[in-house]
Design a protein around this motif. Structure first.
Motif, PDB file in Angstrom:
ATOM      1  N   ARG A 122       0.596  -1.239   0.019  1.00 30.09           N
ATOM      2  CA  ARG A 122       0.049   0.204   0.101  1.00 30.09           C
ATOM      3  C   ARG A 122       0.870   1.393  -0.006  1.00 30.09           C
ATOM      4  NH1 ARG A 122      -4.680  -2.417   4.134  1.00 30.09           N
ATOM      5  NH2 ARG A 122      -6.075  -3.445   2.446  1.00 30.09           N
ATOM      6  N   ASP A 141      -2.781  -1.938  -3.616  1.00 32.83           N
ATOM      7  CA  ASP A 141      -3.564  -2.639  -2.632  1.00 32.83           C
ATOM      8  C   ASP A 141      -3.826  -4.069  -2.844  1.00 32.83           C
ATOM      9  OD1 ASP A 141      -5.062  -3.414  -0.429  1.00 32.83           O
ATOM     10  OD2 ASP A 141      -6.837  -1.990  -0.775  1.00 32.83           O
ATOM     11  N   ALA A 194      -5.207  -6.281  -1.397  1.00 34.81           N
ATOM     12  CA  ALA A 194      -6.745  -6.823  -0.994  1.00 34.81           C
ATOM     13  C   ALA A 194      -7.678  -6.565  -2.097  1.00 34.81           C
ATOM     14  CB  ALA A 194      -7.051  -6.253   0.556  1.00 34.81           C
ATOM     15  N   ALA A 195      -7.429  -5.487  -2.715  1.00 30.34           N
ATOM     16  CA  ALA A 195      -8.529  -4.995  -3.770  1.00 30.34           C
ATOM     17  C   ALA A 195      -8.435  -5.992  -4.832  1.00 30.34           C
ATOM     18  CB  ALA A 195      -8.236  -3.762  -4.260  1.00 30.34           C
ATOM     19  N   ARG A 245     -11.441 -11.340  -3.736  1.00 26.81           N
ATOM     20  CA  ARG A 245     -12.800 -11.482  -3.310  1.00 26.81           C
ATOM     21  C   ARG A 245     -12.648 -11.259  -1.682  1.00 26.81           C
ATOM     22  NH1 ARG A 245     -14.469 -15.802  -6.992  1.00 26.81           N
ATOM     23  NH2 ARG A 245     -14.838 -17.054  -5.161  1.00 26.81           N
ATOM     24  N   ALA A 246     -11.479 -11.985  -1.243  1.00 29.65           N
ATOM     25  CA  ALA A 246     -11.479 -12.030   0.264  1.00 29.65           C
ATOM     26  C   ALA A 246     -10.101 -12.081   0.427  1.00 29.65           C
ATOM     27  CB  ALA A 246     -12.349 -13.036   1.005  1.00 29.65           C
ATOM     28  N   THR A 247      -9.718 -11.511   1.686  1.00 33.11           N
ATOM     29  CA  THR A 247      -8.444 -11.615   2.078  1.00 33.11           C
ATOM     30  C   THR A 247      -8.415 -11.912   3.465  1.00 33.11           C
ATOM     31  OG1 THR A 247      -7.781  -9.724   0.726  1.00 33.11           O
ATOM     32  CG2 THR A 247      -6.118 -10.191   2.481  1.00 33.11           C
ATOM     33  N   PRO A 265      -8.406  -3.808   9.176  1.00 38.23           N
ATOM     34  CA  PRO A 265      -9.831  -3.465   8.756  1.00 38.23           C
ATOM     35  C   PRO A 265     -10.029  -3.901   7.184  1.00 38.23           C
ATOM     36  CG  PRO A 265      -8.818  -1.655  10.165  1.00 38.23           C
ATOM     37  CD  PRO A 265      -7.726  -2.795   9.936  1.00 38.23           C
ATOM     38  N   GLY A 266     -11.146  -4.406   7.152  1.00 35.80           N
ATOM     39  CA  GLY A 266     -11.680  -4.781   5.881  1.00 35.80           C
ATOM     40  C   GLY A 266     -11.250  -6.241   5.427  1.00 35.80           C
ATOM     41  N   THR A 267     -10.335  -7.033   6.334  1.00 35.26           N
ATOM     42  CA  THR A 267     -10.045  -8.378   6.019  1.00 35.26           C
ATOM     43  C   THR A 267     -10.395  -9.574   6.954  1.00 35.26           C
ATOM     44  OG1 THR A 267      -7.898  -8.074   7.042  1.00 35.26           O
ATOM     45  CG2 THR A 267      -7.840  -7.107   4.906  1.00 35.26           C
ATOM     46  N   HIS A 276      -9.354 -12.271   9.779  1.00 35.34           N
ATOM     47  CA  HIS A 276      -8.383 -12.537  10.631  1.00 35.34           C
ATOM     48  C   HIS A 276      -8.574 -14.158  10.857  1.00 35.34           C
ATOM     49  CE1 HIS A 276      -6.027 -12.859  14.728  1.00 35.34           C
ATOM     50  NE2 HIS A 276      -5.099 -12.538  13.747  1.00 35.34           N
ATOM     51  N   ASP A 284     -11.340 -15.093  12.865  1.00 38.85           N
ATOM     52  CA  ASP A 284     -12.978 -15.352  12.177  1.00 38.85           C
ATOM     53  C   ASP A 284     -12.857 -16.533  11.335  1.00 38.85           C
ATOM     54  OD1 ASP A 284     -13.234 -12.300  12.668  1.00 38.85           O
ATOM     55  OD2 ASP A 284     -11.816 -12.019  10.968  1.00 38.85           O
TER      56      ASP A 284
END
Length: 525
Positions: A119, A124, A126-127, A130-132, A140-142, A144, A147
């Motif tokens: 970044r 990025d 992660a963009a 579909r999932a990271t 944030p936005g990924t 862990h 999860d």
């Protein structure tokens, strides 16, 4: 490969695995594992990947710090039916973004430092997915690990031997790496199975201690994982660093009998070969791939062993093909090579598996032995293609033959002399052979690199520990060589490298001269 660790554990092979530092995978801080423990870890990881959305046919990109858990994660992805793509964390943000765009992964498995660095460089990762899933921190936005932890792994998914199994990228010494797609047939049945034969002298034995200090995002280690585990050695040690001070305790705690490492690791660890109590005194076989080694380094390791007749096994190949030729070095042959005898002879084609042909680069007509030309190979282990660049792949196929992009010649005994990559080749001299001569004549040099540039004499680069070179010794070293420019003298960390430690020659030339034009055409890089 999805059940490799399970099958080895069920056979009760008893192999003990030692790590120089804990895996990034999970929160376990252990550095010692049994095969059942590793099998359980792969099953757990398969559950995590499935919970994160990866399933049959999906691509899973893996980008993290260098460690053997690259292969554990890849096996977990194979288990759920996905196609893992192992990408080096050494890639720049821009290059990583390009490769991820070609991959279009359903899931990216990475670490917080990789995301942060990319970044900062304007990409990025992660963009692109579909999932990271971030292994080591909450971002944030990924996702862990908390999860996805605790989800049971689905049953092993089977795929046809000719379907995509895994994706690896080439070294990228000349630009953006290519994404190479291998199948079970090409990588496992043709390469790993052949390597799993207990050949006399070089085959892995039950009482061996295997040490591997490699780049674990590379296809070589995925193949090695399959063959090494199935052979059931007494112990396997994994070294992830090129710092000799950090590697030394692991090597001494588990002295290797079979040693494999990156060329750059061999160079960095070479000071450890000195002394009677050196950690390589039990070595009977050294395995070198990725790139040709300078003769003084080969001699140092063979001399360090107390074994009666240690062997250095040098293999030449490519990510697309696996090993193509092999050569054995003994103490005697290493001494001869150090004196300048056939320093870039890569031996003969792998019996039964490989055929070689040297052709005219313009007409592709076969050349007689002793003539220099473009090296073509024919092997059943050739990959399926380049992901997102099939036109580029087609340009390197010549009927059943694969264009290596290397310049060489066949000798009367059938062996191959490698002179240069075509993109780097100049009729004035062989850059690779000149590097060997300089390395032999400059004992304080960690590495010598010769860069060919159109319209200019070749530019030598001498890498030393302190960035200093004795000019009188330099003049003596080049007294009988073709004209060279004044050398650039750098330290190890000032040289741009790939994840496998290879010198990025084009980038180095650009940094030193501001120019990037090559002597060769570069049509087959």
């Amino acid at each position: 490969m999805g059940v490799l660790f399970d099958e080895c554990a069920e056979r009760r092979l008893g192999t003990q695995v030692h790590l120089d530092r804990p895996f990034t995978l999970g929160t376990d801080t252990r550095t010692h594992y049994t095969l059942p423990g590793l099998a359980a870890l792969v099953r757990d990881a398969a559950g995590w990947l499935s919970a994160a959305g990866a399933g049959p046919g999906d691509r899973v990109a893996i980008v993290k710090d260098n460690h053997w858990d690259y292969d554990l994660l890849a096996c977990a992805a194979v288990r759920v039916g996905a196609v893992p793509a192992q990408l080096s964390a050494h890639l720049s943000g821009e290059v990583l973004g390009t490769l991820l765009s070609r991959l279009d992964p359903a899931l990216l498995v990475t670490t917080a430092p990789v995301l942060e660095r990319a970044r900062r460089e304007g990409t990025d990762p992660a963009a692109a997915a579909r999932a990271t899933l971030v292994l080591d921190a909450a971002v944030p936005g990924t996702l862990h690990l908390d999860d996805v932890r605790g989800h049971a792994a689905p049953g092993p998914h089977r795929r046809h031997d000719d379907e995509p199994l895994i994706v690896h990228h080439t070294s990228g010494t000349t630009g953006v790496p290519k994404l190479v797609v291998h199948s079970t047939r090409t990588l496992v049945r043709e390469l790993a199975r052949f390597e799993s034969v207990r050949l006399p002298r070089i085959g892995v034995r039950r009482d061996d201690t295997l040490v591997n200090a490699s780049a674990f995002a590379h296809g070589r280690t995925f193949c090695w994982t399959a063959s090494a585990l199935s052979m059931g050695p007494a112990a396997i040690s994994v070294i992830t660093t090129q710092d000799p001070n950090l590697a030394d305790p692991v090597l001494r705690a588990h002295p290797p009998t079979v040693l494999e490492a990156l060329p750059a690791s061999f160079v960095r660890f070479q000071p450890l070969t000195e002394g009677l109590d050196n950690p390589f005194r039990r070595v009977r076989v050294v395995i070198s791939t990725y790139d040709a080694m300078h003769p003084p380094t080969v001699r140092a390791y063979l001399a360090a062993s107390r074994h009666r007749s240690p062997l250095w096994v040098e293999g030449w190949g490519q990510t697309e093909t696996g090993p193509l030729t092999f050569r054995f070095h003994t103490r005697r042959s290493a001494d001869a090579a150090t004196r300048g005898s056939r320093t870039r002879n890569l031996g003969r084609p792998v019996p039964v598996k490989t055929r070689l042909r040297v052709v005219d680069p313009d007409t592709f007509r076969p050349l007689p032995r002793g003539r220099t030309g473009l090296v073509l190979v024919r092997t059943a282990a050739c990959a399926l293609g380049y992901l997102g660049e099939q036109d580029r792949w087609a340009a390197k196929r010549h009927g059943p033959w694969w264009n290596t992009g290397d310049i060489g010649r066949r000798n009367r005994d059938g062996s191959l002399d490698l002179l240069d990559r075509e993109v780097d080749h100049t009729p004035r001299l062989s850059c690779l052979r000149t590097e060997d001569l300089l390395q032999t004549r400059l004992p304080r040099a960690l590495e010598c690199v010769v860069l060919a540039e159109p319209g200019h004499d070749p530019l030598p680069v001498v890498v030393t520990a302190d960035g200093v070179l004795d000019r009188a010794r330099w003049k003596e070293a080049v007294r009988d060589l073709p004209p060279l420019r004044e050398p650039a003298v750098l330290t190890w960390d000032e040289v741009p490298r790939t994840g496998t430690g290879k010198v990025r020659r084009g980038e180095l030339l650009r940094r030193l001269t501001g120019r990037s034009a090559t002597s060769g055409s570069g049509r087959w890089t």
